[in-house]
Design an enzyme around this catalytic site. Structure first.
Site, PDB file in Angstrom:
ATOM      1  CD  GLU A  71      -2.894  -1.224   0.350  1.00 31.29           C
ATOM      2  OE1 GLU A  71      -3.183  -0.170  -0.237  1.00 31.29           O
ATOM      3  OE2 GLU A  71      -3.447  -2.306   0.105  1.00 31.29           O
ATOM      4  CB  CYS A 126      -1.807   7.308   1.202  1.00 29.09           C
ATOM      5  SG  CYS A 126      -3.225   6.482   1.944  1.00 29.09           S
TER       6      CYS A 126
END
Ligand code: NAD
Length: 503
Positions: free
Chosen positions: A244, A278
């Site tokens: 991720e 993010c």
């Protein structure tokens, strides 16, 4: 902020001290786990993994809900630790805890339904077999986490890995070890005597040792550059990995968008958590006919924000002090290449605190458009139409999430299908974060594999196929002794089942 103190004697382990980025005060200090300590921790986790796997879905659900109860009971305390280590306001930290508990609850209750062994059709030729597929735990999963959401983000892997029956060894960011230790303590209170969740503290070297330790799977969250190193370390043992990584997420604003709603979401998505998200909004593509109205409203809304170190602040400081240099570099290069600052500018980067910055008409080749800025900075570029918005959105190497604002929900859904991203929201930003059923993850530089949702549970499971022969076959093919009659029948069946003229 963090430091590894080197004033230790030979008999003591070096200590990692986490610091409050608002005033530099020490939050906590822990011994750094070296490679030998990481290996010992993984070995110890193996026996807990056996116990955990033997609990079955119902037992694990009970323990996970007890763990959830411990976290919920101490939510304010945990939020205070998160707030001290990251500098984010207490309200933001508490929201992080609430969202995480939603996922933990869902994963605990859902795992049995998704991962239990189920029958699959064996097919005509194999009518004498009972076929089934099951999902088994890997064993020990190594989780390496970032600092920006030090509870929510790693727990996206940890909750799903635990629910799938794995033990976890967690290496938190060197900036946020106290948050991880708080979580480990909560586990030990909820499930005493079985350390299914263990924490190893340290920096990249400790993370590298975990990736190379022979754990059965690695779940990494962080930057794409570090992901490459983690993959290389994991490669030595062919350890599978889920990555991720970062994002450069775009918002598309259509001509028919509710501009007030789009502005509200853009400010939250771009500036919330000081832009250290993010899946935050770093680029906005707005259709020409509403560009002026949108940017005027956006500037007015963002101008009201004030970063600061107290809980009334809109957002806190940069958790990682040196990120300010990256932000300043992106702003300077964007302006030098012809972009305009509509709000703030180079002067907005003042030490650890960065004021909101809105840049306009920045060339698509600039770092501010192509690379992760990870600060309260957003680029607004005007596009002729939605096709241009899609092609610009898809032109960067990252592919984490994207958002679309339009009143035409069908058009929004069609656009979502054309975007190169792991998740798309229509008329919201980050709307997926609190929906546990939705898998989360990216493509390209944003990584691969999925956490959350059914896919997240399966990500931490080994697929096991079983075929049980219940009686002998009428046509015997899986033998060295095939008869001519059986081959003749097989050929007839081939024509019956696969003759192109009949299908
Ligand atoms: P980072 O890549 O610097 O570090 C992440 C983790 O990796 C830390 O625990 C670090 O100690 C460890 N690490 C560093 N070097 C290592 C090595 N050689 N081997 C093993 N581990 C090593 O990232 P960060 O600065 O902590 O976090 C910010 C990044 O994380 C941003 O790019 C952000 O977009 C990304 N992020 C992604 C998601 C997501 O779900 N996609 C969520 C949050 C943050």
């Amino acid at each position: 902020m963090t430091l590894i103190a080197d004033d230790h004697t030979a008999s003591e382990l070096p200590q990692l001290v986490s610091l409050d980025p608002r005033d530099g005060s020490a939050v906590a200090s822990y011994p750094v786990a070296d490679a030998a300590e990481v290996d010992r921790t993984v070995a110890a986790a193996r026996s807990d993994a056996d116990w955990w796997a033997a609990q079955g879905f119902a037992g694990r659900k009970r323990h996970l809900l007890a763990f959830k109860g411990q976290v919920a009971a101490g939510a304010r305390d945990l939020a205070a630790v998160i707030s001290r280590e990251t500098g984010k306001p207490a309200g933001d930290a508490l929201l992080e805890v609430v969202l995480t508990l939603t996922h933990l609850d869902w994963a605990a209750k859902r795992a049995g339904r998704v991962l239990q062994r189920r029958k699959v059709a064996a097919g005509l030729i194999n009518y004498n077999q009972k076929a089934s597929v099951g999902y088994e735990p890997y064993g020990v999963v190594g989780v390496i986490g970032p600092w920006n959401y030090p509870f929510y983000t790693p727990m996206g892997s940890i909750s799903y890995a635990l629910a799938a029956g794995n033990a976890v060894v967690f290496k938190p960011s060197e900036l946020t070890p106290a948050t991880a230790k708080w979580v480990e303590d909560a586990w030990n209170r909820a499930v005493p005597g079985h350390q299914v969740l263990r924490v190893v503290v340290g920096d990249g070297a400790t993370g590298g040792a975990l990736a190379a330790s022979g754990v059965d799977k690695v779940a990494f969250t962080g930057s794409p550059g570090t992901a490459r190193k983690v993959m290389a370390a994991a490669a030595a043992n062919l350890t599978p990995i889920v990555v991720e990584a970062g994002g450069k997420d775009a918002m598309i604003v259509a001509a028919d968008a509710d501009l007030d709603a789009a502005v509200d979401a853009a400010v939250f998505g771009a500036m919330g958590n000081a832009g250290q998200t993010c899946a935050g909004v770093e680029r906005i593509y707005v259709v020409g006919s509403v560009a002026e109205a949108f940017t005027t409203k956006l500037v007015a809304a963002a101008a009201k924000l004030a970063p600061g170190g107290d809980d009334a602040a809109s957002y806190g400081p940069m958790t990682l002090g040196r990120q300010s240099e990256v932000i300043a570099g992106h702003i300077a290069a964007a302006l030098a290449d012809g972009g305009t600052a509509l709000l703030g500018g180079p002067e907005s980067v003042a030490g650890g605190y960065v004021g909101p910055v809105i840049l306009r008409d920045v060339p698509e080749s600039c770092a501010a458009v192509r690379e992760e800025t990870f600060g309260p900075v957003v680029v607004v570029n005007t596009v002729a139409d939605l096709d241009e918005a899609v092609s610009r959105t898809n032109a960067v190497d990252y592919g984490l999430t994207a958002s679309i604002f339009t009143k035409d929900l069908h058009a929004g859904a069609r656009l979502a299908n054309r975007l190169r991203a792991g998740a798309v929201t229509v008329n919201s930003v980050l709307g997926f974060a609190g929906i546990p059923g939705l898998p989360f993850g990216g493509r390209g530089e944003s990584g691969f594999g999925r956490i959350h949702g059914d896919a997240g549970l399966r990500e931490f499971s080994v697929v096991k196929s079983v075929a049980v022969q219940t009686r002998s076959a009428m046509i015997k093919l899986l033998t060295m002794d095939r008869s001519e009659k059986d081959m003749h029948l097989t050929e007839r069946m081939l024509h019956l089942l696969h003759d192109p003229k009949k299908h």
